[in-house]
Scaffold this motif. Structure first.
Motif, mmCIF file in Angstrom:
data_model
loop_
_atom_site.group_PDB
_atom_site.id
_atom_site.type_symbol
_atom_site.label_atom_id
_atom_site.label_comp_id
_atom_site.label_asym_id
_atom_site.label_seq_id
_atom_site.Cartn_x
_atom_site.Cartn_y
_atom_site.Cartn_z
ATOM 1 N N LEU A 62 0.832 -1.201 0.000
ATOM 2 C CA LEU A 62 0.000 0.000 0.000
ATOM 3 C C LEU A 62 0.865 1.249 0.000
ATOM 4 O O LEU A 62 0.653 2.170 -0.796
ATOM 5 N N VAL A 63 1.855 1.304 0.886
ATOM 6 C CA VAL A 63 2.727 2.471 0.987
ATOM 7 C C VAL A 63 3.485 2.673 -0.327
ATOM 8 O O VAL A 63 3.615 3.803 -0.811
ATOM 9 N N ALA A 64 3.953 1.591 -0.929
ATOM 10 C CA ALA A 64 4.660 1.698 -2.207
ATOM 11 C C ALA A 64 3.747 2.283 -3.281
ATOM 12 O O ALA A 64 4.172 3.147 -4.066
ATOM 13 N N GLN A 65 2.500 1.853 -3.311
ATOM 14 C CA GLN A 65 1.567 2.388 -4.307
ATOM 15 C C GLN A 65 1.204 3.840 -4.027
ATOM 16 O O GLN A 65 1.084 4.635 -4.952
ATOM 17 N N VAL A 66 1.044 4.199 -2.752
ATOM 18 C CA VAL A 66 0.722 5.591 -2.404
ATOM 19 C C VAL A 66 1.839 6.525 -2.853
ATOM 20 O O VAL A 66 1.586 7.626 -3.345
ATOM 21 N N PHE A 67 3.078 6.103 -2.711
ATOM 22 C CA PHE A 67 4.215 6.935 -3.110
ATOM 23 C C PHE A 67 4.565 6.793 -4.591
ATOM 24 O O PHE A 67 5.526 7.380 -5.063
ATOM 25 N N GLY A 68 3.799 5.989 -5.336
ATOM 26 C CA GLY A 68 3.965 5.899 -6.781
ATOM 27 C C GLY A 68 5.007 4.910 -7.258
ATOM 28 O O GLY A 68 5.502 5.024 -8.380
ATOM 29 N N TYR A 69 5.351 3.918 -6.444
ATOM 30 C CA TYR A 69 6.367 2.944 -6.829
ATOM 31 C C TYR A 69 5.780 1.615 -7.301
ATOM 32 O O TYR A 69 6.510 0.750 -7.750
ATOM 33 N N GLY A 70 4.488 1.434 -7.186
ATOM 34 C CA GLY A 70 3.841 0.218 -7.681
ATOM 35 C C GLY A 70 4.017 -0.984 -6.780
ATOM 36 O O GLY A 70 3.051 -1.603 -6.371
ATOM 37 N N GLU A 71 5.249 -1.340 -6.474
ATOM 38 C CA GLU A 71 5.545 -2.501 -5.619
ATOM 39 C C GLU A 71 6.555 -2.108 -4.555
ATOM 40 O O GLU A 71 7.343 -1.188 -4.729
ATOM 41 N N TRP A 72 6.561 -2.881 -3.472
ATOM 42 C CA TRP A 72 7.487 -2.625 -2.370
ATOM 43 C C TRP A 72 8.934 -2.775 -2.825
ATOM 44 O O TRP A 72 9.798 -2.009 -2.416
ATOM 45 N N LYS A 73 9.218 -3.738 -3.718
ATOM 46 C CA LYS A 73 10.602 -3.958 -4.188
ATOM 47 C C LYS A 73 11.157 -2.685 -4.832
ATOM 48 O O LYS A 73 12.312 -2.326 -4.591
ATOM 49 N N ASN A 74 10.338 -2.027 -5.656
ATOM 50 C CA ASN A 74 10.782 -0.799 -6.327
ATOM 51 C C ASN A 74 11.027 0.320 -5.316
ATOM 52 O O ASN A 74 11.983 1.084 -5.449
ATOM 53 N N MET A 75 10.171 0.406 -4.318
ATOM 54 C CA MET A 75 10.349 1.441 -3.303
ATOM 55 C C MET A 75 11.597 1.161 -2.466
ATOM 56 O O MET A 75 12.318 2.083 -2.084
ATOM 57 N N GLU A 76 11.845 -0.101 -2.190
ATOM 58 C CA GLU A 76 13.024 -0.476 -1.416
ATOM 59 C C GLU A 76 14.301 -0.068 -2.151
ATOM 60 O O GLU A 76 15.242 0.448 -1.539
ATOM 61 N N ILE A 77 14.339 -0.274 -3.461
ATOM 62 C CA ILE A 77 15.503 0.130 -4.263
ATOM 63 C C ILE A 77 15.661 1.649 -4.214
ATOM 64 O O ILE A 77 16.773 2.164 -4.055
ATOM 65 N N ALA A 78 14.542 2.368 -4.334
ATOM 66 C CA ALA A 78 14.592 3.832 -4.275
ATOM 67 C C ALA A 78 15.063 4.316 -2.908
ATOM 68 O O ALA A 78 15.786 5.319 -2.817
ATOM 69 N N LEU A 79 14.689 3.608 -1.850
ATOM 70 C CA LEU A 79 15.126 4.003 -0.500
ATOM 71 C C LEU A 79 16.631 3.831 -0.331
ATOM 72 O O LEU A 79 17.270 4.595 0.392
ATOM 73 N N LEU A 80 17.199 2.833 -0.991
ATOM 74 C CA LEU A 80 18.642 2.617 -0.896
ATOM 75 C C LEU A 80 19.423 3.729 -1.586
ATOM 76 O O LEU A 80 20.559 4.010 -1.227
#
Length: 191
Positions: free
Chosen positions: A49-67
């Protein structure tokens, strides 16, 4: 994609865990996809949910962006919820239509979601001192407290006040699922 509100993956996971706990407290159910059946929120669903709210689609993509992320853009809910309507409304889209705005707003605020570490720790301390397990228990306790205030508004004798306090304590214990307090032992006078 929106500015991330976390300094890294560990901080994001802490905030998401707190948010998941608040979703359970406020009895909010997350629905990720339109064809998905709403279920009680779990940690992995909240991550998605958080990944989609921030526009990353999936948690994996958001995790990469966080790194690879820049310094975080923290949210300060103390400034008023009006400033954060867009964030709250983006979360609101992923819940049933009958979910009230205040529930999502309070879940985000009391979780300290996206807040700086100082505010997040303050909200965590407040959550840990709350004896209620759900919003319904909290509302029932407020009703008991309101009744107690009304009953003690006018002068009462010490004996009446003790009975009112005992009745309030028993009601609170019942709501929270605790053992009721025992009546104080009184000695019988031998006359």
């Amino acid at each position: 994609m929106e500015d991330l509100r976390f300094a890294g993956v560990e901080e994001a996971l802490l905030h998401i865990a707190a948010l998941d706990d608040r979703f359970i407290y406020y009895e909010l159910t997350v629905s990720i996809a339109a064809n998905d059946v709403s279920e009680t929120s779990s940690f992995s669903r909240t991550c998605e949910l958080v990944a989609q709210v921030f526009g990353y689609g999936e948690w994996k993509n958001m995790e990469i962006a966080l790194l690879e992320s820049l310094p975080p853009a923290y949210i300060y809910f103390d400034e008023g919820l009006g400033q954060h309507d867009s964030t709250i409304n983006r979360f609101l889209r992923f819940f049933r239509q009958d979910v009230e705005y205040w529930r999502v707003a309070n879940a985000l605020r009391t979780a300290g979601f996206g807040a700086c570490p100082k505010v997040f720790d303050k909200q965590r301390a407040m959550r840990e001192t709350n004896p209620c397990k759900s919003i319904h228990q909290e509302l029932e306790l407020r009703v008991v407290q309101l009744g107690f205030r009304r009953a003690t508004r006018y002068r009462t004798t010490d004996k009446e006040l003790a009975e009112i306090i005992r009745a309030r304590d028993e009601a609170v214990a019942e709501i929270l699922g605790r053992k009721p307090l025992r009546r104080p032992y009184r000695r019988l006078s031998r006359s």
